[in-house]
Design a protein around this motif. Structure first.
Motif, PDB file in Angstrom:
ATOM      1  N   ILE A   7      34.827  11.776  26.276  1.00 24.04           N
ATOM      2  CA  ILE A   7      35.068  10.709  27.229  1.00 24.04           C
ATOM      3  C   ILE A   7      33.422   9.608  27.196  1.00 24.04           C
ATOM      4  O   ILE A   7      33.992   8.634  27.429  1.00 24.04           O
ATOM      5  CB  ILE A   7      35.058  10.817  28.791  1.00 24.04           C
ATOM      6  N   ILE A   8      32.326  10.237  27.874  1.00 24.91           N
ATOM      7  CA  ILE A   8      31.359   9.660  28.025  1.00 24.91           C
ATOM      8  C   ILE A   8      31.289   8.640  27.045  1.00 24.91           C
ATOM      9  O   ILE A   8      31.115   7.678  26.807  1.00 24.91           O
ATOM     10  CB  ILE A   8      30.309  10.430  28.353  1.00 24.91           C
ATOM     11  N   SER A   9      31.361   9.508  26.068  1.00 20.08           N
ATOM     12  CA  SER A   9      31.213   8.647  24.039  1.00 20.08           C
ATOM     13  C   SER A   9      31.702   7.034  24.137  1.00 20.08           C
ATOM     14  O   SER A   9      31.162   6.334  23.731  1.00 20.08           O
ATOM     15  CB  SER A   9      31.371   9.997  23.159  1.00 20.08           C
ATOM     16  N   ILE A  10      33.178   7.657  24.701  1.00 19.44           N
ATOM     17  CA  ILE A  10      33.772   6.570  24.027  1.00 19.44           C
ATOM     18  C   ILE A  10      33.444   5.605  25.235  1.00 19.44           C
ATOM     19  O   ILE A  10      33.783   4.425  24.914  1.00 19.44           O
ATOM     20  CB  ILE A  10      35.444   7.159  24.772  1.00 19.44           C
ATOM     21  N   ILE A  11      32.780   5.874  26.701  1.00 14.88           N
ATOM     22  CA  ILE A  11      33.076   4.804  26.928  1.00 14.88           C
ATOM     23  C   ILE A  11      30.945   4.190  27.120  1.00 14.88           C
ATOM     24  O   ILE A  11      31.291   2.474  26.162  1.00 14.88           O
ATOM     25  CB  ILE A  11      32.477   5.235  29.163  1.00 14.88           C
ATOM     26  N   VAL A  12      30.596   4.726  26.822  1.00 11.37           N
ATOM     27  CA  VAL A  12      28.807   4.054  26.221  1.00 11.37           C
ATOM     28  C   VAL A  12      29.859   3.288  24.952  1.00 11.37           C
ATOM     29  O   VAL A  12      28.956   2.591  24.811  1.00 11.37           O
ATOM     30  CB  VAL A  12      28.063   5.372  25.876  1.00 11.37           C
ATOM     31  N   ILE A  13      29.887   3.894  23.994  1.00 15.18           N
ATOM     32  CA  ILE A  13      30.516   3.407  22.616  1.00 15.18           C
ATOM     33  C   ILE A  13      31.484   1.722  23.444  1.00 15.18           C
ATOM     34  O   ILE A  13      30.867   0.515  22.275  1.00 15.18           O
ATOM     35  CB  ILE A  13      31.482   3.863  21.553  1.00 15.18           C
ATOM     36  N   SER A  14      32.303   1.940  24.099  1.00 18.78           N
ATOM     37  CA  SER A  14      32.940   0.106  24.047  1.00 18.78           C
ATOM     38  C   SER A  14      31.701  -0.340  25.100  1.00 18.78           C
ATOM     39  O   SER A  14      31.768  -1.946  24.751  1.00 18.78           O
ATOM     40  CB  SER A  14      34.119   0.483  25.500  1.00 18.78           C
ATOM     41  N   VAL A  15      31.048  -0.023  26.040  1.00 17.30           N
ATOM     42  CA  VAL A  15      30.133  -0.547  26.744  1.00 17.30           C
ATOM     43  C   VAL A  15      29.370  -1.267  25.692  1.00 17.30           C
ATOM     44  O   VAL A  15      28.962  -2.578  24.892  1.00 17.30           O
ATOM     45  CB  VAL A  15      29.124   0.007  27.937  1.00 17.30           C
ATOM     46  N   PHE A  16      28.665  -0.899  24.226  1.00 19.09           N
ATOM     47  CA  PHE A  16      27.868  -1.659  23.640  1.00 19.09           C
ATOM     48  C   PHE A  16      28.548  -2.454  22.366  1.00 19.09           C
ATOM     49  O   PHE A  16      27.885  -3.311  22.253  1.00 19.09           O
ATOM     50  CB  PHE A  16      27.589  -0.024  22.443  1.00 19.09           C
ATOM     51  N   LEU A  17      29.884  -2.029  22.064  1.00 20.38           N
ATOM     52  CA  LEU A  17      30.438  -2.456  21.022  1.00 20.38           C
ATOM     53  C   LEU A  17      30.959  -3.928  22.057  1.00 20.38           C
ATOM     54  O   LEU A  17      30.643  -5.361  21.102  1.00 20.38           O
ATOM     55  CB  LEU A  17      31.987  -2.070  20.666  1.00 20.38           C
ATOM     56  N   ILE A  18      30.655  -4.625  23.512  1.00 19.71           N
ATOM     57  CA  ILE A  18      30.787  -5.838  24.442  1.00 19.71           C
ATOM     58  C   ILE A  18      29.389  -5.844  23.802  1.00 19.71           C
ATOM     59  O   ILE A  18      29.465  -7.314  23.399  1.00 19.71           O
ATOM     60  CB  ILE A  18      31.791  -4.804  25.776  1.00 19.71           C
ATOM     61  N   HIS A  19      28.514  -5.584  24.003  1.00 20.90           N
ATOM     62  CA  HIS A  19      26.949  -5.964  23.686  1.00 20.90           C
ATOM     63  C   HIS A  19      27.010  -6.520  22.226  1.00 20.90           C
ATOM     64  O   HIS A  19      26.819  -7.789  22.719  1.00 20.90           O
ATOM     65  CB  HIS A  19      26.026  -4.977  24.207  1.00 20.90           C
ATOM     66  N   VAL A  20      27.345  -5.867  21.086  1.00 17.07           N
ATOM     67  CA  VAL A  20      27.590  -6.457  20.370  1.00 17.07           C
ATOM     68  C   VAL A  20      27.973  -7.703  20.161  1.00 17.07           C
ATOM     69  O   VAL A  20      28.185  -8.168  19.507  1.00 17.07           O
ATOM     70  CB  VAL A  20      28.278  -5.399  19.366  1.00 17.07           C
ATOM     71  N   MET A  21      29.649  -8.043  20.963  1.00 20.62           N
ATOM     72  CA  MET A  21      30.306  -8.846  20.270  1.00 20.62           C
ATOM     73  C   MET A  21      29.307 -10.297  21.042  1.00 20.62           C
ATOM     74  O   MET A  21      29.037 -10.811  20.978  1.00 20.62           O
ATOM     75  CB  MET A  21      30.949  -8.526  21.084  1.00 20.62           C
ATOM     76  N   TYR A  22      28.641  -9.943  22.505  1.00 17.46           N
ATOM     77  CA  TYR A  22      27.743 -10.965  22.837  1.00 17.46           C
ATOM     78  C   TYR A  22      26.624 -11.093  22.524  1.00 17.46           C
ATOM     79  O   TYR A  22      25.966 -12.231  23.807  1.00 17.46           O
ATOM     80  CB  TYR A  22      27.703 -10.654  24.610  1.00 17.46           C
ATOM     81  N   VAL A  23      26.152 -10.364  21.870  1.00 14.35           N
ATOM     82  CA  VAL A  23      24.648 -10.279  21.365  1.00 14.35           C
ATOM     83  C   VAL A  23      25.331 -11.982  20.561  1.00 14.35           C
ATOM     84  O   VAL A  23      23.709 -12.715  20.572  1.00 14.35           O
ATOM     85  CB  VAL A  23      23.781 -10.031  20.693  1.00 14.35           C
ATOM     86  N   GLN A  24      25.913 -12.035  19.665  1.00 14.62           N
ATOM     87  CA  GLN A  24      26.322 -12.690  18.864  1.00 14.62           C
ATOM     88  C   GLN A  24      26.839 -14.221  19.757  1.00 14.62           C
ATOM     89  O   GLN A  24      26.118 -15.496  19.852  1.00 14.62           O
ATOM     90  CB  GLN A  24      27.269 -13.491  18.910  1.00 14.62           C
ATOM     91  N   TYR A  25      26.988 -14.270  21.119  1.00 12.86           N
ATOM     92  CA  TYR A  25      27.165 -15.021  22.123  1.00 12.86           C
ATOM     93  C   TYR A  25      25.559 -15.917  22.488  1.00 12.86           C
ATOM     94  O   TYR A  25      25.112 -17.020  22.760  1.00 12.86           O
ATOM     95  CB  TYR A  25      28.108 -14.859  23.530  1.00 12.86           C
TER      96      TYR A  25
END
Lengths: 319, 406
Positions: A7-25
């Motif tokens: 569960i921790i991995s899933i949470i970290v990865i999800s947060v990371f992917l949101i960052h990846v998405m928003y870093v383009q913004y």
């Protein structure tokens, strides 16, 4: 692996992917303001929903596969890139007591995965069966091989200073002094190599728009193209995190009383974004190197310098 | 089949294994070919062995169409030759036709034409710098250049209502006069512009990557450049001080202080430097012209070739008939013969060659376009260099395919 770890991995990865998405913004806004324009402004307040709109669009686009392509490899190439990028995250120590996997060979693991990530570009360019993609793939392979060496060698100095390849230990070894001061040479080499490793300006030759249309990604569209770019931005984050951990003291913040209430992870994120900003700043300022010049810098300047740095660090340790 | 049966050691077999190079088709749709240029490039690794340009994707038959139009109606075609600097083409065409008809322009018109010609040069060079820099990867310069270009296009719009295809000049004059406020705003722009040029130069000229990408690339000697028929900044980059603004008389270039900018080495960098200097020269020419511009009429006194005033057409039968004949059939008193007149447009020497049979339409009109000649020289510039240099070379010869294909 326990359920909690999962569960921790899933949470970290999800947060990371949101960052990846928003870093383009973040990139579009940063470069926009540097270039006397506004960047995205239409979707949501100041274009804040633009990444979501973009992802939705790319997700629902028609999946075009060139008829002459090598299909299994064509499918798998972007996935390799994303997996390599995201799984590097496992060894980054987010704060003192937490990283998903506390590996003793953390640095080697990240270097290894970034080499695997290069495969996605190479085989993606090969499998498209287009000449532009092919040239892009060739360039990517040469570039990544050359710059991986100087990058690895520049981190050897850090490992010698810390006496460990474990990223958490490296951060702890910087409690007195950040490694950017004794290892400034290594830092410079590392940063330049990281730019080349992640195919960013001024080393964005594999996707050199002017010459190779879009390089290795020419034949990709829709979601597969988006995956390539997720991999690229994940790489930017990982390299920035590695720089923050190895040279800027990772999670540690300034030693002033009211700053001690700030969670450690915030310091890390701030440092990472400082590096990401630097990436974007460079992108909006510099032109692109030519292929042979890039090779010259890698082999004739960076590698000898990083070797010299190792010798210097060794002397420093003996004295 | 027998050739290959001797086993793996035979020569044909191994030569079949060695690489034969790669033939790459660049264009007609490609982000860096500035339009619809198509290049077939034979590569050995990334080195260009052979480069063959194919043109004609934007051919619209302007020269043939002109044979069925009278001299006035051809003017809008010239906008669409080099659509980046339409004003210069208008001036070039009108100058040629006026030379043929023997029309003397009023002084004010000459001044205004010089001003808009130089504005057009700045607009063209701004677009050139923007795309050239973008091709080499400097993205910010692109947007900075467009910011200034926008201001000049706004001024063009206020002057004649159009931003791209202006058709502002007329045979024997101009469509309308400029007003004081317009000149004042243009003067303000010229106050600010030198500072902007310095900005571009800080961004790219002091950048080592830019210098590495442009110095010593696409070198062409002065003698060869002349033999290839290059003109404009592309020729001047090789150190030949050939500029039609000094060599032939049109405009008021003899009444203002300016100099022809030349390079030395004839590489991409020198061609870039020449154009950057031309920004400054054009800016100074505009300022001097605004200072000196006299009052007066804007249409020449040549009633056989220029349209009569509108109020006279509406009140007087003679003028109405004259207007009707000029518009429908063209000037009936055009001299017979052949004539070539060239002007210095931003890209080089734009020449118009007329064969006139005395009717209102040209019997034959031939356009000598600099872009066409420059495209022909492209293989000479880039063979033996890398594929990335091909892109800087295309940028440095400053071509527009509308003019090349006509």
């Amino acid at each position: 692996m326990t359920l909690a770890d999962f569960i921790i991995s899933i949470i970290v990865i999800s947060v990371f992917l949101i960052h990846v998405m928003y870093v383009q913004y973040f990139e579009r806004k940063t470069i926009g303001h540097m270039q006397a324009r506004l960047g995205p402004m239409r979707v949501g307040w100041h274009g804040i929903l633009q990444p979501i709109a973009d992802s939705l669009k790319l997700f629902f686009k028609e999946d075009i596969i060139p008829s002459q392509s090598d299909k299994p490899i064509f499918f798998i190439a972007p996935i390799i890139g994303v997996i390599a990028g995201v799984s590097s995250l496992a060894v980054i120590p987010l704060w003192e007591t937490f990283s998903i996997a506390d590996l003793n060979i953390g640095i080697l693991y990240i270097l290894a995965l970034s080499s695997v990530g290069a495969y996605s570009v190479i085989i993606g360019g090969w499998a498209s069966n287009s000449k532009y993609s092919f040239l892009g793939g060739l360039r990517a392979s040469a570039q990544v091989i050359s710059y991986e060496i100087s990058m690895g060698l520049s981190l050897v100095g850090v490992m010698m200073m810390a006496g460990s390849a474990n990223l958490a230990d490296i951060v702890k070894a910087q409690s007195e002094q950040w490694f950017i001061i004794p290892q400034f040479l290594a830092f410079g080499i590392f940063f330049i190599s990281a730019l080349a490793e992640t195919n960013r300006v001024p080393f964005d030759l594999p996707e050199a728009e002017a010459e190779l249309v879009s390089g290795f990604a020419t034949e990709y569209s829709g979601m597969r193209w988006a995956l390539f770019f997720m991999a690229e931005y994940a790489g930017v984050f990982i390299m920035s995190a590695l720089a923050a951990v190895c040279f800027l003291g990772g999670w540690s913040g300034p030693d002033i009383w009211f700053f001690s209430y700030v969670p450690d992870v915030v310091w890390l994120i701030l440092k990472v974004y400082a590096f990401v900003f630097l990436y974007f700043w460079i992108r909006s300022t510099l032109p692109r190197y030519r292929y042979d010049q890039l090779m010259n810098i890698g082999w004739k300047i960076l590698i000898p310098l990083s070797l010299a740095n190792i010798i210097l660090t060794g002397l420093l340790k003996i004295v | 089949m027998e050739k290959f049966s001797e086993g793996p050691g035979n020569r044909e077999e191994t030569s079949r294994l060695s690489s034969n190079g790669l033939t790459l088709n660049i264009g007609p749709q490609h982000p860096a070919t500035h339009g619809v240029l198509r290049l077939v490039v034979d590569l050995d690794g990334e080195t260009i062995v052979k480069c063959t340009p194919y043109v004609g994707y934007l051919h619209r038959g302007v020269e043939k169409l002109s044979e069925h139009r009278n001299y006035m109606q051809i003017l809008p075609f010239t906008d669409r030759l080099d659509y980046v600097s339409a004003m210069s083409n208008n001036i070039g065409y009108c100058t040629a036709v006026e030379k043929m008809f023997g029309i003397e322009l009023p002084e004010r018109t000459e001044y205004i034409r010089t001003i808009i010609g130089e504005m057009s040069r700045i607009v063209n060079h701004l677009l050139w710098l923007a795309t050239h820099a973008l091709d080499i990867g400097a993205m910010t310069v692109f947007l900075y250049c467009f910011r200034e270009r926008e201001k000049l296009l706004d001024l063009f719009e206020r002057l004649c209502g159009a931003r791209l295809t202006m058709s502002y000049t007329r045979i024997g004059g101009l469509k309308n006069d400029v007003d004081e406020q317009w000149l004042k705003d243009l003067y303000e722009f010229t106050d600010e512009f030198p500072m902007r040029i310095e900005q571009y130069e800080t961004l790219i000229d002091k950048n080592r990557i830019w210098l590495k990408r442009t110095k010593g690339i696409g070198v062409i000697s002065a003698e060869e450049a002349i033999n290839w028929g290059l003109s404009g900044p592309t020729l001047r980059g090789s150190g030949v001080p050939y500029d039609i603004r000094t060599d032939m008389s049109y405009g008021v270039y003899d009444k203002v202080k300016w100099q022809v900018c030349t390079g030395k080495n004839g590489d991409v960098y020198d061609r870039y430097r020449v154009r950057m200097e031309e920004f400054r020269q054009s800016n100074s020419i505009i300022r001097q012209c605004i200072d000196q511009i006299p009052e007066g009429p804007i249409m020449a006194d040549a009633p056989k070739f220029t349209l009569p005033a509108k109020d006279k057409v509406l009140s007087d039968m003679e003028h109405l008939i004259h207007h009707f004949v000029l518009v429908t059939k063209g000037p009936q008193t055009a001299p017979e013969g052949e004539l070539y007149v060239a002007t210095e447009v931003p890209k080089g020497e734009l020449g118009f060659f007329f064969v006139s049979d005395g009717t209102g339409k040209p019997y034959r009109m031939r356009i000598r376009s600099p872009s066409f000649v420059h495209v022909a020289a492209l293989p000479r510039l880039c063979e033996g260099e890398l594929i990335a240099d091909l892109i800087s070379n295309i940028g440095s010869i400053d071509i527009v395919l509308g003019e090349c294909d006509r």
